[in-house]
Design a protein around this motif. Structure first.
Motif, PDB file in Angstrom:
ATOM      1  N   LEU A  71      63.663  69.348  18.382  1.00  0.00           N
ATOM      2  CA  LEU A  71      62.735  70.296  17.750  1.00  0.00           C
ATOM      3  C   LEU A  71      61.634  70.668  18.731  1.00  0.00           C
ATOM      4  O   LEU A  71      61.132  69.805  19.440  1.00  0.00           O
ATOM      5  N   ILE A  72      61.272  71.938  18.737  1.00  0.00           N
ATOM      6  CA  ILE A  72      60.122  72.383  19.536  1.00  0.00           C
ATOM      7  C   ILE A  72      59.143  73.018  18.575  1.00  0.00           C
ATOM      8  O   ILE A  72      59.534  73.860  17.754  1.00  0.00           O
ATOM      9  N   ARG A  73      57.877  72.624  18.684  1.00  0.00           N
ATOM     10  CA  ARG A  73      56.854  73.264  17.861  1.00  0.00           C
ATOM     11  C   ARG A  73      56.199  74.365  18.687  1.00  0.00           C
ATOM     12  O   ARG A  73      55.932  74.170  19.876  1.00  0.00           O
ATOM     13  N   CYS A  74      55.977  75.524  18.081  1.00  0.00           N
ATOM     14  CA  CYS A  74      55.301  76.593  18.827  1.00  0.00           C
ATOM     15  C   CYS A  74      54.520  77.487  17.866  1.00  0.00           C
ATOM     16  O   CYS A  74      54.637  77.357  16.646  1.00  0.00           O
ATOM     17  N   ASP A  75      53.736  78.371  18.433  1.00  0.00           N
ATOM     18  CA  ASP A  75      52.972  79.319  17.623  1.00  0.00           C
ATOM     19  C   ASP A  75      53.930  80.353  17.030  1.00  0.00           C
ATOM     20  O   ASP A  75      54.918  80.716  17.673  1.00  0.00           O
ATOM     21  N   ASN A  76      53.636  80.822  15.828  1.00  0.00           N
ATOM     22  CA  ASN A  76      54.607  81.721  15.176  1.00  0.00           C
ATOM     23  C   ASN A  76      54.787  83.053  15.905  1.00  0.00           C
ATOM     24  O   ASN A  76      55.827  83.690  15.783  1.00  0.00           O
TER      25      ASN A  76
END
Lengths: 144, 219
Positions: A71-76
Motif C-alpha cells: 500500500l502507498i499513501r498519497c495525497d488525493n
C-alpha cells in the motif's frame, strides 16, 4: 504536556488515498529495493516539490512478501502521478518487473479489505441486516 | 470495459505465452502484436498463433518504417495485402504528414520521436481526424528516457494531445512494449494520459473504446 500535536478537525486534515499495488517480477523482491526504485521514479517524474506535495508514505506493515502486494499513501490530487511513477519502474535491483495498481481507497482498512481480501473480527461480529451472525466455522482461512 | 494495447512487439516469439498471461492478468481483452514489414515471416507466424489463442484477442499488425513518402506509400500498398492493421513509425515530418493523409493507416506511432518539436501540427491533426488515423502516445518512449529528454518528450506528447483535443483527432495510448516486461496496466497508461492533460474519460477511451474501434475496422 505531551510533545504531540492534537488531531486536526476533519475539515483541516489532508485528503489521503491508499493505493494498493502488486508487482510481477522475475524473482523475489526486497522491500527496501522497491522503496528506492519508487522514490527514484517519483522524483524523476515530479521532482522534489511534487514529491513533497504528493505526501507519500509506504505502509510497510501492509507489504505482503508472498503476493508482492503493498500500500502507498498519497495525497488525493497526486494519485495519477503515483500510478505513473509506479508504471515507470521497469527494473528493481537486477530484476525486471511489471508493477500495477490494484485500486485506490480512502482508508487503509478498506484498501486491505477490498484489494487484499483481509477480514477483521468485526466482519464476523457485526450481523448484517436481515442475516444471521456468521459462525466461526464459516470464517475464511485468511482471517487476520 | 474492454481494454486493448495496440502496440506490443515481441523480439522473442517464445515469450508469447508469458506475454499473453501478463496481458490477461493486467485486464486486457486484446493486444496488437506488431511486427516490422521487413519481418513478414514472423508476422505470418504471429498470425497463425493468434488463431489458436483463446480468452485474449490477438491482432497481428505491421509496422511500417520508411525513409521517404514514396517508399511509405509503396510499403503501405504492399503491407495492406497481409494486414489491415497498419502502424506507421513516425518521427520525420514528411512521414507523419503522409501517414495522416492515408486512410489505410490505423495508427501514427510516436510522431515526436527524435525531434525537437512534437512532430504534429494543425494540418496533420486535421488530416488524421479526416482519415481516421489515430495518433499514438507511446509509453515506451517515456520509459526508456530520463530527465531532460523525458521532460521534452512529455511536453511534446502534451502538445499533441492538446492539438488532438482541438481538432477531435483520436488518441491511442499504448505501452509500445518490447517484450513482456514492458507491458503495463491499462489504468496506468490512462494515468499517463491524465498527467499529460487528458480528462479521465478521454484517457480511458484511449485505452478502450478508440482501440476497439480500430480493431473493428480490421476484418
Amino acid at each position: 504536556m505531551e510533545d504531540k500535536t492534537k488531531n486536526l478537525p476533519p475539515t483541516l486534515r489532508e485528503n489521503r488515498r491508499y493505493l494498493a499495488f502488486e508487482i510481477i517480477s522475475e524473482g523475489k523482491l526486497d522491500f527496501g529495493e522497491i522503496l528506492n526504485a519508487f522514490w527514484h521514479s517519483l522524483l524523476n517524474l515530479v521532482g522534489e516539490v511534487g514529491a513533497s506535495q504528493a505526501n507519500i508514505w509506504f505502509v510497510s506493515d501492509s507489504w505482503d512478501e508472498k503476493n508482492q502486494r503493498g500500500l502507498i499513501r498519497c495525497d488525493n490530487k497526486y494519485v495519477e502521478y503515483v500510478r505513473a511513477a509506479l508504471a515507470l519502474i521497469d527494473r528493481i535491483g537486477d530484476k525486471r518487473v511489471v508493477p500495477y495498481t490494484l485500486g485506490v481507497s480512502g482508508t487503509m482498512k478498506a484498501a486491505r479489505r477490498k484489494f487484499f481480501g483481509e477480514r477483521t473480527l468485526e466482519d464476523f461480529q457485526k450481523p448484517e441486516s436481515g442475516s444471521e451472525v456468521s459462525k466461526p466455522s464459516e470464517a475464511p482461512e485468511n482471517l487476520v | 470495459m474492454e481494454f486493448y494495447d495496440l502496440n506490443v512487439h515481441l523480439d522473442n516469439l517464445e515469450e508469447l505465452n508469458e506475454t499473453i498471461e501478463i496481458a490477461k492478468k493486467l485486464g486486457y481483452s486484446g493486444i496488437g502484436l506488431v511486427e516490422k514489414y521487413a519481418n513478414l515471416d514472423k508476422f505470418k507466424k504471429i498470425e497463425e498463433i493468434s488463431k489458436s489463442v483463446k480468452d485474449l484477442k490477438i491482432i497481428p499488425g505491421i509496422e511500417i518504417e520508411a525513409d521517404g513518402v514514396k517508399e511509405l506509400k509503396r510499403m503501405i500498398s504492399k503491407a495492406k495485402r497481409f494486414s489491415n492493421f497498419l502502424v506507421v513509425s513516425g518521427g520525420e515530418y514528411k512521414i507523419n504528414r503522409a501517414a495522416s493523409e492515408d486512410s489505410r493507416v490505423s495508427i501514427l506511432s510516436h510522431p515526436e520521436r527524435k525531434r525537437s518539436d512534437s512532430g504534429v501540427d494543425h494540418i496533420i491533426s486535421r488530416f488524421a481526424k479526416e482519415n481516421n488515423v489515430a495518433i499514438e502516445i507511446n509509453f515506451h518512449e517515456i520509459l526508456e528516457t530520463f530527465r531532460k529528454v523525458r521532460s521534452y518528450i512529455l511536453s511534446h506528447m502534451g502538445f499533441n494531445i492538446e492539438l488532438a483535443q482541438k481538432f477531435g483527432t483520436q488518441i491511442v495510448i499504448t505501452s509500445g512494449a518490447r517484450g513482456k516486461w514492458e507491458m503495463r496496466d491499462p489504468r496506468e497508461l490512462a494515468a499517463i494520459g491524465q498527467i499529460l492533460g487528458m480528462s479521465l474519460e478521454d484517457s480511458m477511451k484511449s485505452v478502450s473504446e478508440i482501440p476497439k474501434n480500430i480493431i473493428k475496422r480490421v476484418p
